[in-house]
Design a protein around this motif. Structure first.
Motif, PDB file in Angstrom:
ATOM      1  N   LYS A  17       7.224 -10.835   3.827  1.00  0.00           N
ATOM      2  CA  LYS A  17       6.418 -11.828   4.529  1.00  0.00           C
ATOM      3  C   LYS A  17       7.222 -12.568   5.599  1.00  0.00           C
ATOM      4  O   LYS A  17       8.376 -12.921   5.381  1.00  0.00           O
ATOM      5  N   SER A  18       6.593 -12.755   6.749  1.00  0.00           N
ATOM      6  CA  SER A  18       7.129 -13.530   7.875  1.00  0.00           C
ATOM      7  C   SER A  18       8.271 -12.843   8.611  1.00  0.00           C
ATOM      8  O   SER A  18       8.899 -13.446   9.488  1.00  0.00           O
ATOM      9  N   THR A  19       8.542 -11.587   8.286  1.00  0.00           N
ATOM     10  CA  THR A  19       9.458 -10.791   9.099  1.00  0.00           C
ATOM     11  C   THR A  19       8.642  -9.799   9.914  1.00  0.00           C
ATOM     12  O   THR A  19       7.464  -9.569   9.634  1.00  0.00           O
ATOM     13  N   GLY A  20       9.261  -9.219  10.938  1.00  0.00           N
ATOM     14  CA  GLY A  20       8.596  -8.151  11.660  1.00  0.00           C
ATOM     15  C   GLY A  20       8.321  -6.984  10.730  1.00  0.00           C
ATOM     16  O   GLY A  20       9.058  -6.755   9.763  1.00  0.00           O
ATOM     17  N   GLY A  21       7.260  -6.254  11.011  1.00  0.00           N
ATOM     18  CA  GLY A  21       6.833  -5.210  10.091  1.00  0.00           C
ATOM     19  C   GLY A  21       7.123  -3.806  10.567  1.00  0.00           C
ATOM     20  O   GLY A  21       7.973  -3.572  11.426  1.00  0.00           O
ATOM     21  N   GLU A  22       6.377  -2.868  10.007  1.00  0.00           N
ATOM     22  CA  GLU A  22       6.540  -1.452  10.335  1.00  0.00           C
ATOM     23  C   GLU A  22       5.189  -0.879  10.750  1.00  0.00           C
ATOM     24  O   GLU A  22       4.149  -1.205  10.176  1.00  0.00           O
ATOM     25  N   ARG A  23       5.229  -0.018  11.764  1.00  0.00           N
ATOM     26  CA  ARG A  23       4.019   0.639  12.233  1.00  0.00           C
ATOM     27  C   ARG A  23       3.843   1.940  11.469  1.00  0.00           C
ATOM     28  O   ARG A  23       4.783   2.727  11.318  1.00  0.00           O
ATOM     29  N   LEU A  24       2.611   2.174  10.993  1.00  0.00           N
ATOM     30  CA  LEU A  24       2.303   3.352  10.189  1.00  0.00           C
ATOM     31  C   LEU A  24       1.222   4.183  10.852  1.00  0.00           C
ATOM     32  O   LEU A  24       0.397   3.661  11.610  1.00  0.00           O
ATOM     33  N   GLU A  25       1.189   5.461  10.537  1.00  0.00           N
ATOM     34  CA  GLU A  25       0.096   6.326  10.973  1.00  0.00           C
ATOM     35  C   GLU A  25      -0.986   6.431   9.900  1.00  0.00           C
ATOM     36  O   GLU A  25      -2.141   6.715  10.210  1.00  0.00           O
ATOM     37  N   ARG A  26      -0.616   6.149   8.661  1.00  0.00           N
ATOM     38  CA  ARG A  26      -1.553   6.214   7.548  1.00  0.00           C
ATOM     39  C   ARG A  26      -1.092   5.249   6.468  1.00  0.00           C
ATOM     40  O   ARG A  26       0.109   5.068   6.271  1.00  0.00           O
ATOM     41  N   ALA A  27      -2.050   4.620   5.783  1.00  0.00           N
ATOM     42  CA  ALA A  27      -1.687   3.686   4.716  1.00  0.00           C
ATOM     43  C   ALA A  27      -2.737   3.716   3.624  1.00  0.00           C
ATOM     44  O   ALA A  27      -3.946   3.813   3.899  1.00  0.00           O
ATOM     45  N   ASP A  28      -2.277   3.642   2.388  1.00  0.00           N
ATOM     46  CA  ASP A  28      -3.191   3.471   1.262  1.00  0.00           C
ATOM     47  C   ASP A  28      -3.574   2.009   1.155  1.00  0.00           C
ATOM     48  O   ASP A  28      -2.767   1.104   1.456  1.00  0.00           O
ATOM     49  N   VAL A  29      -4.800   1.777   0.712  1.00  0.00           N
ATOM     50  CA  VAL A  29      -5.324   0.419   0.610  1.00  0.00           C
ATOM     51  C   VAL A  29      -5.929   0.220  -0.769  1.00  0.00           C
ATOM     52  O   VAL A  29      -6.788   1.005  -1.196  1.00  0.00           O
ATOM     53  N   ASP A  30      -5.473  -0.821  -1.477  1.00  0.00           N
ATOM     54  CA  ASP A  30      -6.041  -1.154  -2.780  1.00  0.00           C
ATOM     55  C   ASP A  30      -6.711  -2.522  -2.683  1.00  0.00           C
ATOM     56  O   ASP A  30      -6.789  -3.093  -1.583  1.00  0.00           O
ATOM     57  N   PRO A  31      -7.225  -3.083  -3.772  1.00  0.00           N
ATOM     58  CA  PRO A  31      -7.919  -4.369  -3.665  1.00  0.00           C
ATOM     59  C   PRO A  31      -7.069  -5.494  -3.092  1.00  0.00           C
ATOM     60  O   PRO A  31      -7.604  -6.464  -2.544  1.00  0.00           O
ATOM     61  N   ARG A  32      -5.752  -5.380  -3.203  1.00  0.00           N
ATOM     62  CA  ARG A  32      -4.864  -6.412  -2.679  1.00  0.00           C
ATOM     63  C   ARG A  32      -4.666  -6.278  -1.167  1.00  0.00           C
ATOM     64  O   ARG A  32      -4.264  -7.232  -0.495  1.00  0.00           O
ATOM     65  N   GLY A  33      -4.946  -5.111  -0.590  1.00  0.00           N
ATOM     66  CA  GLY A  33      -4.724  -4.865   0.828  1.00  0.00           C
ATOM     67  C   GLY A  33      -3.935  -3.595   1.034  1.00  0.00           C
ATOM     68  O   GLY A  33      -3.936  -2.706   0.165  1.00  0.00           O
ATOM     69  N   LEU A  34      -3.252  -3.458   2.187  1.00  0.00           N
ATOM     70  CA  LEU A  34      -2.375  -2.310   2.385  1.00  0.00           C
ATOM     71  C   LEU A  34      -1.318  -2.310   1.282  1.00  0.00           C
ATOM     72  O   LEU A  34      -0.704  -3.350   1.018  1.00  0.00           O
ATOM     73  N   VAL A  35      -1.145  -1.193   0.635  1.00  0.00           N
ATOM     74  CA  VAL A  35      -0.201  -1.124  -0.473  1.00  0.00           C
ATOM     75  C   VAL A  35       1.197  -1.509   0.016  1.00  0.00           C
ATOM     76  O   VAL A  35       1.710  -0.921   0.975  1.00  0.00           O
TER      77      VAL A  35
END
Length: 236
Positions: A17-35
């Motif tokens: 949290k609050s750091t720069g992230g990573e760009r993805l081409e595909r992501a799994d998503v569960d009830p909490r959000g992007l895994v």
């Protein structure tokens, strides 16, 4: 009746949290959000999480946005990268030196959520283009607003079109269904410098004046699945 409003242009995940992230081409998503999204945070001795603001749950820790985080393939613990993009060997020890605090540690989410609000943040290119036009001379891209999904909207789509989606469900591709609830209220974090984006107070000022400091569409997950770049976003 269904209506396709755009396609997924980019996918972003923020392991810490609050750091720069990573760009993805595909992501799994569960009830909490992007895994794995915001599954870790910088936590201080009072149990507050590093952020761009001070609240009951969050502690302002300037400089976190100059760092980045990512998950190495096949692992469940993220890497922390310094401002030069070099992987940090011992994240907690590095964070204590970098932030000048001896009470911080890299912590996995437990009973208290790391999210500011809802699981998914969605932003359109129509709104992003409006921000760019509103602050000429200031470099702006979606990283200032930290969405999970940037949606490419058709030419002529009005700015803040996300407002029209609240209360609607949408299929994103064929496997993921979400429900749009409300927008995020933006804070000074949108002005902060990060990597190659300079600090500028004009960004938040423009959004506050035009749209009550609100920008994006926050969503809950109705049907978990997966999302990929190029997937159609279809309102139901």
């Amino acid at each position: 009746m269904t209506h396709t409003v755009g396609t997924v242009e980019r996918i972003w995940r923020y392991p810490i949290k609050s750091t720069g992230g990573e760009r993805l081409e595909r992501a799994d998503v569960d009830p909490r959000g992007l895994v794995g999204d915001r599954l870790f945070a910088v936590r201080d001795g009072e149990g507050r999480f590093g952020s761009g603001k001070n609240t009951r749950r969050f502690r302002r820790m300037p400089g976190l946005l100059q760092l980045r985080s990512r998950y190495p393939e096949g692992t469940e613990r993220p890497e922390l990268l310094d401002p030069d993009g070099v992987t940090v060997a011992e994240p907690t020890a590095y964070l204590r030196r970098y932030l000048g605090r001896d009470d911080v540690e890299l912590a996995r989410e437990q009973t208290i959520s790391h999210f500011d609000q809802l699981p998914l943040s969605v932003l359109t290119t129509a709104t992003l283009d409006w921000v760019r036009a509103a602050v000429p001379g200031v470099r702006v891209d979606e990283r200032r607003f930290r969405p999970n999904l940037l949606i490419r909207t058709p030419p002529g789509t009005r700015a803040f079109v996300e407002d029209e989606w609240f209360g609607c469900r949408a299929w994103i591709g064929s496997a993921l269904c979400v429900e749009f609830v409300r927008s995020s209220e933006r804070c000074v974090m949108t002005n902060e410098a990060q990597q190659d984006l300079p600090h500028s107070p004009l960004v938040l000022r423009a959004i506050a004046k035009a749209h009550h400091a609100r920008l994006d569409a926050l969503a809950t997950v109705v049907t978990p699945g997966w999302v990929s770049s190029g997937a159609a976003v279809t309102l139901v």
